[in-house]
Design a protein around this motif. Structure first.
Motif, PDB file in Angstrom:
ATOM      1  N   VAL A 185       9.677  12.901  26.700  1.00 60.17           N
ATOM      2  CA  VAL A 185      10.404  12.486  27.901  1.00 60.17           C
ATOM      3  C   VAL A 185      11.226  13.674  28.370  1.00 60.17           C
ATOM      4  CG1 VAL A 185      12.208  10.933  28.771  1.00 60.17           C
ATOM      5  CG2 VAL A 185      10.491  10.078  27.169  1.00 60.17           C
ATOM      6  N   PRO A 186      11.378  13.878  29.670  1.00 62.80           N
ATOM      7  CA  PRO A 186      12.146  15.042  30.162  1.00 62.80           C
ATOM      8  C   PRO A 186      13.570  15.061  29.616  1.00 62.80           C
ATOM      9  CG  PRO A 186      10.968  13.987  31.962  1.00 62.80           C
ATOM     10  CD  PRO A 186      10.809  13.091  30.784  1.00 62.80           C
ATOM     11  N   LYS A 187      14.041  16.252  29.318  1.00 61.51           N
ATOM     12  CA  LYS A 187      15.421  16.431  28.884  1.00 61.51           C
ATOM     13  C   LYS A 187      16.249  16.831  30.101  1.00 61.51           C
ATOM     14  CE  LYS A 187      18.243  18.905  25.486  1.00 61.51           C
ATOM     15  NZ  LYS A 187      18.245  19.914  24.402  1.00 61.51           N
ATOM     16  N   LEU A 188      17.124  15.947  30.524  1.00 64.39           N
ATOM     17  CA  LEU A 188      17.877  16.144  31.762  1.00 64.39           C
ATOM     18  C   LEU A 188      19.368  16.191  31.478  1.00 64.39           C
ATOM     19  CD1 LEU A 188      16.027  13.443  33.898  1.00 64.39           C
ATOM     20  CD2 LEU A 188      15.535  15.889  33.853  1.00 64.39           C
ATOM     21  N   ARG A 189      20.087  16.743  32.411  1.00 65.32           N
ATOM     22  CA  ARG A 189      21.536  16.642  32.362  1.00 65.32           C
ATOM     23  C   ARG A 189      21.936  15.211  32.729  1.00 65.32           C
ATOM     24  NH1 ARG A 189      23.920  22.221  35.061  1.00 65.32           N
ATOM     25  NH2 ARG A 189      22.734  23.674  33.740  1.00 65.32           N
ATOM     26  N   PHE A 190      23.147  14.870  32.363  1.00 64.38           N
ATOM     27  CA  PHE A 190      23.555  13.476  32.565  1.00 64.38           C
ATOM     28  C   PHE A 190      23.493  13.067  34.031  1.00 64.38           C
ATOM     29  CE2 PHE A 190      26.641  10.128  33.420  1.00 64.38           C
ATOM     30  CZ  PHE A 190      26.226   9.162  32.511  1.00 64.38           C
ATOM     31  N   HIS A 191      24.006  13.907  34.921  1.00 63.78           N
ATOM     32  CA  HIS A 191      24.039  13.505  36.334  1.00 63.78           C
ATOM     33  C   HIS A 191      22.630  13.388  36.907  1.00 63.78           C
ATOM     34  CE1 HIS A 191      23.801  17.928  36.812  1.00 63.78           C
ATOM     35  NE2 HIS A 191      23.192  17.655  37.953  1.00 63.78           N
ATOM     36  N   GLN A 192      21.683  14.179  36.390  1.00 66.27           N
ATOM     37  CA  GLN A 192      20.298  14.060  36.851  1.00 66.27           C
ATOM     38  C   GLN A 192      19.670  12.748  36.368  1.00 66.27           C
ATOM     39  OE1 GLN A 192      18.917  17.689  35.016  1.00 66.27           O
ATOM     40  NE2 GLN A 192      18.972  18.830  36.967  1.00 66.27           N
ATOM     41  N   ALA A 193      19.861  12.468  35.076  1.00 66.93           N
ATOM     42  CA  ALA A 193      19.324  11.222  34.521  1.00 66.93           C
ATOM     43  C   ALA A 193      19.967  10.008  35.188  1.00 66.93           C
ATOM     44  CB  ALA A 193      19.563  11.186  33.013  1.00 66.93           C
ATOM     45  N   ALA A 194      21.286  10.085  35.417  1.00 72.11           N
ATOM     46  CA  ALA A 194      21.996   8.965  36.037  1.00 72.11           C
ATOM     47  C   ALA A 194      21.479   8.707  37.449  1.00 72.11           C
ATOM     48  CB  ALA A 194      23.496   9.251  36.066  1.00 72.11           C
ATOM     49  N   PHE A 195      21.200   9.772  38.188  1.00 72.41           N
ATOM     50  CA  PHE A 195      20.692   9.615  39.557  1.00 72.41           C
ATOM     51  C   PHE A 195      19.342   8.905  39.554  1.00 72.41           C
ATOM     52  CE2 PHE A 195      18.119  11.226  43.103  1.00 72.41           C
ATOM     53  CZ  PHE A 195      18.906  10.824  44.173  1.00 72.41           C
ATOM     54  N   ILE A 196      18.447   9.322  38.660  1.00 75.10           N
ATOM     55  CA  ILE A 196      17.114   8.709  38.593  1.00 75.10           C
ATOM     56  C   ILE A 196      17.218   7.242  38.191  1.00 75.10           C
ATOM     57  CG2 ILE A 196      14.901   8.738  37.383  1.00 75.10           C
ATOM     58  CD1 ILE A 196      15.202  11.780  37.169  1.00 75.10           C
ATOM     59  N   VAL A 197      18.043   6.963  37.194  1.00 70.37           N
ATOM     60  CA  VAL A 197      18.222   5.577  36.740  1.00 70.37           C
ATOM     61  C   VAL A 197      18.779   4.715  37.868  1.00 70.37           C
ATOM     62  CG1 VAL A 197      19.578   4.107  35.203  1.00 70.37           C
ATOM     63  CG2 VAL A 197      18.459   6.151  34.302  1.00 70.37           C
ATOM     64  N   PHE A 198      19.764   5.235  38.584  1.00 67.37           N
ATOM     65  CA  PHE A 198      20.381   4.494  39.690  1.00 67.37           C
ATOM     66  C   PHE A 198      19.351   4.174  40.772  1.00 67.37           C
ATOM     67  CE2 PHE A 198      22.783   3.975  43.602  1.00 67.37           C
ATOM     68  CZ  PHE A 198      23.891   3.233  43.208  1.00 67.37           C
ATOM     69  N   ILE A 199      18.565   5.171  41.157  1.00 68.50           N
ATOM     70  CA  ILE A 199      17.561   4.984  42.214  1.00 68.50           C
ATOM     71  C   ILE A 199      16.501   3.971  41.779  1.00 68.50           C
ATOM     72  CG2 ILE A 199      15.732   6.110  43.523  1.00 68.50           C
ATOM     73  CD1 ILE A 199      18.571   6.705  44.509  1.00 68.50           C
ATOM     74  N   LYS A 253      33.382  18.264  28.924  1.00 66.37           N
ATOM     75  CA  LYS A 253      32.190  18.423  29.750  1.00 66.37           C
ATOM     76  C   LYS A 253      31.173  19.267  28.993  1.00 66.37           C
ATOM     77  CE  LYS A 253      34.533  18.020  34.199  1.00 66.37           C
ATOM     78  NZ  LYS A 253      34.837  18.667  35.495  1.00 66.37           N
ATOM     79  N   THR A 254      29.996  18.739  28.848  1.00 65.58           N
ATOM     80  CA  THR A 254      28.937  19.464  28.159  1.00 65.58           C
ATOM     81  C   THR A 254      27.727  19.576  29.064  1.00 65.58           C
ATOM     82  OG1 THR A 254      28.209  17.385  27.181  1.00 65.58           O
ATOM     83  CG2 THR A 254      29.680  18.739  25.864  1.00 65.58           C
ATOM     84  N   GLU A 255      26.863  20.539  28.752  1.00 61.07           N
ATOM     85  CA  GLU A 255      25.682  20.761  29.598  1.00 61.07           C
ATOM     86  C   GLU A 255      24.714  19.599  29.486  1.00 61.07           C
ATOM     87  OE1 GLU A 255      22.242  24.138  30.393  1.00 61.07           O
ATOM     88  OE2 GLU A 255      23.661  24.367  28.746  1.00 61.07           O
ATOM     89  N   TYR A 256      24.501  19.110  28.298  1.00 63.63           N
ATOM     90  CA  TYR A 256      23.604  17.981  28.085  1.00 63.63           C
ATOM     91  C   TYR A 256      24.383  16.853  27.425  1.00 63.63           C
ATOM     92  CZ  TYR A 256      19.911  21.402  28.802  1.00 63.63           C
ATOM     93  OH  TYR A 256      19.104  22.368  29.318  1.00 63.63           O
ATOM     94  N   PHE A 257      23.978  15.641  27.686  1.00 63.20           N
ATOM     95  CA  PHE A 257      24.581  14.521  26.963  1.00 63.20           C
ATOM     96  C   PHE A 257      23.778  14.276  25.691  1.00 63.20           C
ATOM     97  CE2 PHE A 257      21.529  12.858  29.961  1.00 63.20           C
ATOM     98  CZ  PHE A 257      20.937  11.780  29.344  1.00 63.20           C
TER      99      PHE A 257
END
Length: 756
Positions: free
Chosen positions: A23-37, A147-151
């Protein structure tokens, strides 16, 4: 409380476990955006749907949403707007959810479903993003305030949150407005858990969990949010169970079997691959902090349970057999078999949500009454699988086993209030009850995929399968969401899943009856009664149609059977009184009305019909009193006011009629029928100016009523204003050209004019 700065503990390392997942390894804000959409995409098509099914009682007929209702009433009534002390109350105490409905009503300026649905869709998307963060905590037992780069565990957390966001089992909670209770409860539930997780972080390093610290502010925030969640829906209290398990198992890493003496071990805690827990002494600091935190959770749980019990009037709600027949099975063996079978059905719906229905009662899932029933194998299989998973989770105190325990806790604990184990619930299966439990199932599924990924070299197969699953879930959610847009589609979809569900046919019949299709409604009601011979509500509705069709004897038989099945069925008693009055069984009719009022004291329609009975019997004073009772309970009861004015007019008591008229105009200033009756009364008092004004007011509100124009013509005729009289008569004649009275009055007026 906190340990000293020199006690440093390394951040847990789960990169190898997480990296095995394709599964793609994303930053939190990227993963959160996809989940939200994705969450919005699955259910957006419900935003302009109608109020459907339970929304009628919780929204449309709930006076607690109205600005005219005191806001304090919300805290005295149940979720459906009934008094908690009422015998018919389900004791669902969710004042914060009702407050959100009231805010929707205020902002929209009325009962416009779009605003209600939009809030639900957005809430689900927000909950899905929050679950992404919760997964990050649960999968690693780690949370950083920096704040970290990856969650943490980005791949596993992302997959789990995506599955949760698109799961079709959530359709009822999102597309049905009453599902707001589940959404708000879940939102506060997850926030409460995250607050508890933060309460366990060392205040110096803020990089890992330590059993030897308590951050009081975050702990109090957790308990406060738990309380709010519970007042959105009862399941909110179960976050205490998740927090407790997380603390014991993941934070302090206690070996449960060793704790209870079921495993020989010199240590109660696991050291794992890092020294997350300080070395033990006789009564270590981490144990003291653990006890304090657990006591805080326990005290809060007891407090909420006591408050909830007091709010319920120290008595559980009362449900009928058809609401939950499996809980009425005699004998602990058969009851246990039925419960386990229902649990198996719930798990199957989480795994394969293609078989969804708005209601699972009344024959949808037949009761197990024989040991030869093959469904017992499903119940036993569920029990065996559950015990096996519990055994695997407790076999060793490793990170993997501890995570498996938490997944099971997340799956099972939120479901407990609806499990029938502690008290009888009012449903067989309810998809909305699985909203939080589905999170645990998504975590279990993700763990399974990780285990498979670690053993398979060709990861593309797993990637394709996961992508296909997400697409299938998304498509099914969109399809199911579309079915929730209106009641006809929803009920017809339910018929395909549960053709033997009497309530499905009852609801389809009710829709057709509301549209005037009585023939088809009779067929559906009859089928519902055939499937459930004790379906009193279907009998009542069928009797009403038969009564209107002139089949009063058949209607009486149905209603007598309905009140025999449910003696406290007030509406059936009232309808029985109406039918008996039509059959000239006046004494029986009066008794039926009084029985209805015995079971529902504030019943304006029953008082109105009782007044009509007294009127027919010449008991005018009692008729007036009955109608008076109706208007006291419901000041806008037009028919009761109208009959009162007509009877006072007939009795010649014009003075009282005028006084009543002034009273009713305060609450119904523009009601044409009231204006018309007052016009007639003032005309008989020869107060022609006032009478004319009331007639004109009535005509202004209802221009196409020929009777209004005719009586205005009569007023002008008596007043000697013949030109105005002929104009009024002609207006009436245009609306009702075949009315002989109009022709006679015009002829009489012409003769009078000729004689002049």
């Amino acid at each position: 409380m906190a340990s000293s700065k020199d006690q440093h503990h390394d951040k847990p390392n789960h990169s190898s476990w997480d990296n095995s997942l394709p599964v793609p390894k994303l930053r939190f804000h990227q993963a959160a955006f996809i989940v939200f959409i994705l969450a919005i995409l699955c259910f957006y098509n419900s935003y302009d749907g109608d109020f459907v099914f339970d929304d009628s009682e919780a929204i449309i007929n709930n006076n607690d949403l109205l600005p005219t209702t005191a806001i304090t009433d919300i805290f005295a009534n149940d979720f459906w707007g009934q008094k908690l002390a009422s015998k018919t109350s389900h004791k669902s105490y969710r004042p914060l959810t009702v407050l959100s409905f009231r805010l929707n009503y205020y902002l929209a300026g009325g009962l416009h479903p779009v605003g209600f649905h939009l809030i639900n869709v957005i809430l689900h998307a927000v909950v899905s993003v929050l679950f992404l963060q919760v997964c990050s905590v649960l999968f690693t037992g780690y949370l950083s305030l920096k704040k970290t780069e990856y969650f943490n565990s980005p791949r596993a957390s992302f997959l789990c949150a995506v599955l949760f966001a698109v799961h079709p089992i959530h359709t009822e909670s999102v597309a049905g407005v009453v599902g707001r209770a589940d959404l708000l409860c879940a939102l506060l539930f997850l926030l409460s858990f995250l607050s508890y997780a933060k309460s366990c972080i060392n205040e110096y390093s803020e990089t890992s969990y330590r059993g030897d610290c308590i951050r009081i502010g975050w702990l109090l925030c957790c308990l406060f949010l738990c309380t709010l969640s519970t007042f959105c829906k009862e399941q909110g209290i179960t976050v205490i169970g998740l927090c407790s398990a997380f603390d014991i198992i993941m934070v302090c890493r206690i070996d449960l079997l060793a704790l209870f003496g079921l495993r020989k071990s010199t240590n109660l805690v696991s050291n794992g691959n890092n020294n997350n827990v300080p070395k033990q002494d006789t009564f270590p600091q981490w144990l003291k902090c653990l006890i304090y935190r657990q006591i805080s959770l326990a005290v809060t749980a007891v407090f909420l349970l006591v408050v909830r019990w007091r709010v319920m009037g120290s008595a559980p709600p009362t449900f009928q057999v058809h609401d939950n027949p499996h809980s009425f099975v005699e004998g602990p063996l058969y009851r246990a078999l039925n419960y386990n079978y229902l649990y198996a059905v719930n798990v199957w719906l989480l795994l394969n949500p293609s078989w969804l229905c708005f209601d699972w009662s009344m024959g949808c899932i037949p009761v197990i009454t024989s040991l030869s029933d093959v469904r017992i194998l499903s119940a036993l299989s569920f029990f065996v699988v559950l015990l096996t998973m519990i055994y695997l989770s407790l076999r060793n105190n490793t990170q993997h086993q501890r995570l498996l325990i938490l997944c099971l806790v997340f799956l099972i604990v939120p479901f407990l209030p609806g499990s029938n184990l502690f008290f009888r619930v009012g449903f067989v299966v309810a998809e909305r009850v699985l909203y939080l439990s589905s999170a645990g199932m998504c975590m279990l599924f993700t763990m399974g995929v990780v285990n498979i990924s670690q053993k398979i070299k060709n990861k593309k197969i797993i990637t394709v399968c996961l992508l296909l699953l997400v697409i299938l879930y998304t498509a099914r959610s969109m399809q199911r969401s579309a079915e929730w847009r209106n009641e006809m589609d929803l009920f017809e979809a339910g018929e395909k899943v549960c053709p033997k569900n009497a309530k499905v046919h009852y609801n389809i019949g009710k829709l057709h009856a509301d549209k005037g299709n009585d023939t088809y409604a009779v067929e559906r009601y009859s089928l519902a009664i055939k499937l459930n011979p004790e379906y009193d509500q279907a009998m009542n509705n069928l009797a009403n149609i038969l009564k209107e069709q002139g089949h009063t004897v058949e209607a009486e038989q149905l209603l007598l059977k309905a009140v025999k099945i449910r003696p406290e069925f007030a509406a059936a008693w009232m309808n029985l009184g109406i039918v008996q009055a039509q059959l000239n069984k006046n004494e029986s009719s009066e008794k039926s009305y009084l029985q209805a009022l015995k079971h529902r004291r504030k019943y304006p329609d029953c008082f109105y019909n009782l007044g009509n009975l007294y009127l027919g019997l010449g008991r005018n004073i009692e008729a007036l009193q009955a109608w008076r009772n109706a208007t006291i309970i419901k000041p806008t009861h037009v028919n009761a006011w109208t009959n009162t004015l007509i009877l006072l007019d007939t009795m010649g008591d014009f003075k009282t009629a005028v006084a009543v008229g002034k009273e009713v105009l305060k609450v119904l200033p523009r009601e044409p029928q009231i204006q018309f009756n007052l016009a007639n009364i003032y005309g008989k008092l020869e107060k022609y100016v006032e009478s004319e004004q009331f007639f004109l007011n009535a005509i202004r509100e209802e221009q196409n009523n020929s009777k209004f124009h005719l009586n205005l013509g009569v007023l002008y005729h008596r007043w000697g204003k013949y030109d105005k009289a002929i104009n009024a008569y002609n207006s009436a004649l245009k609306l009702d050209p075949n009315n002989p009275t109009i022709h006679e009055n015009i002829a009489m007026l012409d003769r009078q004019k000729d004689n002049r």
